[in-house]
Design a protein around this motif. Structure first.
Motif, mmCIF file in Angstrom:
data_model
loop_
_atom_site.group_PDB
_atom_site.id
_atom_site.type_symbol
_atom_site.label_atom_id
_atom_site.label_comp_id
_atom_site.label_asym_id
_atom_site.label_seq_id
_atom_site.Cartn_x
_atom_site.Cartn_y
_atom_site.Cartn_z
ATOM 1 N N TYR A 84 -16.614 65.372 -43.524
ATOM 2 C CA TYR A 84 -17.813 65.624 -42.736
ATOM 3 C C TYR A 84 -18.535 64.316 -42.471
ATOM 4 O O TYR A 84 -18.328 63.316 -43.142
ATOM 5 C CB TYR A 84 -18.749 66.650 -43.394
ATOM 6 C CG TYR A 84 -19.282 66.263 -44.745
ATOM 7 C CD1 TYR A 84 -20.504 65.630 -44.871
ATOM 8 C CD2 TYR A 84 -18.578 66.560 -45.903
ATOM 9 C CE1 TYR A 84 -21.016 65.296 -46.106
ATOM 10 C CE2 TYR A 84 -19.078 66.231 -47.147
ATOM 11 C CZ TYR A 84 -20.293 65.603 -47.241
ATOM 12 O OH TYR A 84 -20.797 65.265 -48.460
ATOM 13 N N TYR A 85 -19.385 64.352 -41.426
ATOM 14 C CA TYR A 85 -20.103 63.171 -40.970
ATOM 15 C C TYR A 85 -21.596 63.420 -41.104
ATOM 16 O O TYR A 85 -22.093 64.504 -40.801
ATOM 17 C CB TYR A 85 -19.780 62.870 -39.506
ATOM 18 C CG TYR A 85 -18.330 62.519 -39.276
ATOM 19 C CD1 TYR A 85 -17.910 61.205 -39.330
ATOM 20 C CD2 TYR A 85 -17.389 63.507 -39.016
ATOM 21 C CE1 TYR A 85 -16.585 60.876 -39.125
ATOM 22 C CE2 TYR A 85 -16.062 63.198 -38.814
ATOM 23 C CZ TYR A 85 -15.665 61.876 -38.866
ATOM 24 O OH TYR A 85 -14.355 61.555 -38.674
ATOM 25 N N LEU A 86 -22.320 62.402 -41.536
ATOM 26 C CA LEU A 86 -23.780 62.435 -41.600
ATOM 27 C C LEU A 86 -24.312 61.354 -40.670
ATOM 28 O O LEU A 86 -23.874 60.201 -40.738
ATOM 29 C CB LEU A 86 -24.263 62.181 -43.027
ATOM 30 C CG LEU A 86 -23.817 63.187 -44.067
ATOM 31 C CD1 LEU A 86 -24.175 62.687 -45.455
ATOM 32 C CD2 LEU A 86 -24.440 64.531 -43.817
ATOM 33 N N LYS A 87 -25.222 61.756 -39.795
ATOM 34 C CA LYS A 87 -25.796 60.811 -38.837
ATOM 35 C C LYS A 87 -27.308 60.897 -38.928
ATOM 36 O O LYS A 87 -27.862 61.964 -39.153
ATOM 37 C CB LYS A 87 -25.333 61.147 -37.418
ATOM 38 C CG LYS A 87 -23.837 60.999 -37.242
ATOM 39 C CD LYS A 87 -23.406 61.359 -35.846
ATOM 40 C CE LYS A 87 -21.891 61.246 -35.729
ATOM 41 N NZ LYS A 87 -21.432 61.635 -34.400
ATOM 42 N N PRO A 88 -28.013 59.763 -38.744
ATOM 43 C CA PRO A 88 -29.473 59.805 -38.816
ATOM 44 C C PRO A 88 -30.045 60.563 -37.628
ATOM 45 O O PRO A 88 -29.449 60.618 -36.554
ATOM 46 C CB PRO A 88 -29.873 58.331 -38.790
ATOM 47 C CG PRO A 88 -28.733 57.634 -38.156
ATOM 48 C CD PRO A 88 -27.511 58.415 -38.504
ATOM 49 N N ASP A 89 -31.209 61.162 -37.824
ATOM 50 C CA ASP A 89 -31.880 61.899 -36.767
ATOM 51 C C ASP A 89 -32.749 60.923 -35.989
ATOM 52 O O ASP A 89 -33.686 60.344 -36.530
ATOM 53 C CB ASP A 89 -32.724 63.024 -37.359
ATOM 54 C CG ASP A 89 -33.225 63.968 -36.308
ATOM 55 O OD1 ASP A 89 -32.613 64.016 -35.222
ATOM 56 O OD2 ASP A 89 -34.216 64.657 -36.553
ATOM 57 N N VAL A 90 -32.428 60.740 -34.731
ATOM 58 C CA VAL A 90 -33.161 59.818 -33.878
ATOM 59 C C VAL A 90 -34.092 60.646 -33.000
ATOM 60 O O VAL A 90 -33.669 61.633 -32.395
ATOM 61 C CB VAL A 90 -32.194 58.983 -33.009
ATOM 62 C CG1 VAL A 90 -32.962 58.029 -32.124
ATOM 63 C CG2 VAL A 90 -31.223 58.234 -33.895
ATOM 64 N N ALA A 91 -35.344 60.236 -32.954
ATOM 65 C CA ALA A 91 -36.333 60.976 -32.165
ATOM 66 C C ALA A 91 -35.990 60.896 -30.680
ATOM 67 O O ALA A 91 -35.599 59.843 -30.173
ATOM 68 C CB ALA A 91 -37.725 60.413 -32.408
ATOM 69 N N ALA A 92 -36.153 62.014 -29.978
ATOM 70 C CA ALA A 92 -35.866 62.071 -28.553
ATOM 71 C C ALA A 92 -37.088 61.612 -27.770
ATOM 72 O O ALA A 92 -38.179 62.142 -27.943
ATOM 73 C CB ALA A 92 -35.495 63.492 -28.155
ATOM 74 N N GLY A 93 -36.909 60.630 -26.928
ATOM 75 C CA GLY A 93 -37.998 60.171 -26.066
ATOM 76 C C GLY A 93 -39.154 59.614 -26.856
ATOM 77 O O GLY A 93 -39.011 58.713 -27.675
ATOM 78 N N SER A 94 -40.341 60.174 -26.634
ATOM 79 C CA SER A 94 -41.542 59.687 -27.308
ATOM 80 C C SER A 94 -41.968 60.623 -28.440
ATOM 81 O O SER A 94 -43.127 60.631 -28.833
ATOM 82 C CB SER A 94 -42.679 59.550 -26.292
ATOM 83 O OG SER A 94 -42.976 60.828 -25.754
ATOM 84 N N GLY B 190 -36.801 66.151 -37.916
ATOM 85 C CA GLY B 190 -36.544 65.243 -39.023
ATOM 86 C C GLY B 190 -35.285 65.584 -39.800
ATOM 87 O O GLY B 190 -34.890 64.867 -40.696
ATOM 88 N N LEU B 191 -34.654 66.711 -39.467
ATOM 89 C CA LEU B 191 -33.438 67.124 -40.158
ATOM 90 C C LEU B 191 -32.261 67.140 -39.190
ATOM 91 O O LEU B 191 -32.404 67.505 -38.029
ATOM 92 C CB LEU B 191 -33.614 68.527 -40.751
ATOM 93 C CG LEU B 191 -34.751 68.694 -41.747
ATOM 94 C CD1 LEU B 191 -34.871 70.155 -42.125
ATOM 95 C CD2 LEU B 191 -34.509 67.849 -42.967
ATOM 96 N N ARG B 192 -31.108 66.757 -39.666
ATOM 97 C CA ARG B 192 -29.890 66.830 -38.868
ATOM 98 C C ARG B 192 -28.782 67.299 -39.791
ATOM 99 O O ARG B 192 -28.536 66.699 -40.832
ATOM 100 C CB ARG B 192 -29.552 65.473 -38.272
ATOM 101 C CG ARG B 192 -28.396 65.537 -37.323
ATOM 102 C CD ARG B 192 -28.304 64.276 -36.503
ATOM 103 N NE ARG B 192 -27.217 64.407 -35.557
ATOM 104 C CZ ARG B 192 -26.923 63.510 -34.656
ATOM 105 N NH1 ARG B 192 -27.658 62.418 -34.570
ATOM 106 N NH2 ARG B 192 -25.920 63.673 -33.847
ATOM 107 N N ALA B 193 -28.101 68.343 -39.404
ATOM 108 C CA ALA B 193 -27.073 68.943 -40.251
ATOM 109 C C ALA B 193 -25.812 68.081 -40.262
ATOM 110 O O ALA B 193 -25.571 67.290 -39.357
ATOM 111 C CB ALA B 193 -26.735 70.341 -39.742
ATOM 112 N N ALA B 194 -25.023 68.258 -41.303
ATOM 113 C CA ALA B 194 -23.744 67.555 -41.396
ATOM 114 C C ALA B 194 -22.797 68.117 -40.350
ATOM 115 O O ALA B 194 -22.826 69.299 -40.022
ATOM 116 C CB ALA B 194 -23.151 67.726 -42.787
#
Length: 151
Positions: free
Chosen positions: A89-99, A109-113
């Motif tokens: 599985y892959y874990l990636k940081p959650d990047v805010a969309a736009g502003s 603030g959460l992103r699933a595997a």
């Protein structure tokens, strides 16, 4: 007024500090509890016999897992790949969309595997694919049964 209040606080603290050692001395008792002579000696200790060793074997954990990190040129982690047993599985940081700010409805603030389910090899050459598709004579004769005998 302020000086009087400060003087009263300092005086009360001094009285409390002087009274504390006196109260601790009053609580200490000498002797065996009733004030007559020294305290009794503790009972004599006896050595214990050694028991059997436990029949449990402790093995170190099987650390067959592998963790690979991909980092951006600035040192920020962009992806983590975790391989453990037969799963990946892959874990990636959650990047805010736009502003969107952290905590907004747009940025939880959460992103699933992301689990790797199937993996296809799309980089295989055409020759290898055709060699798999074209059966050879040895496989043709073994796979086809003989025709039925005439009556």
């Amino acid at each position: 007024m302020m000086r009087t209040l400060m003087a009263m606080v300092v005086t009360a603290a001094g009285i409390a500090a002087a009274a504390m050692p006196l109260s601790t001395l009053a609580q200490q008792s000498t002797g065996n509890g009733n004030g007559n002579g020294p305290a009794p000696r503790p009972p004599q200790l006896q050595p214990l016999e050694e028991g059997e060793e436990p029949a449990v074997t402790i093995r170190p954990p099987d650390n067959k897992g592998k963790i690979d990190e991909k980092r951006a040129p600035g040192g920020r982690v962009t992806e983590i790949k975790v391989t453990s047993g037969g799963s990946t599985y892959y874990l990636k940081p959650d990047v805010a969309a736009g502003s969107a700010l952290p905590g907004d409805a747009q940025n939880s603030g959460l992103r699933a595997a992301q689990w790797e389910v199937l993996e296809f090899d799309l980089s295989r050459s055409k020759d290898a694919k055709e060699a798999d598709a074209v059966p050879t004579e040895a496989t043709d004769t073994a796979a086809v049964p003989p025709p039925p005998a005439p009556k």
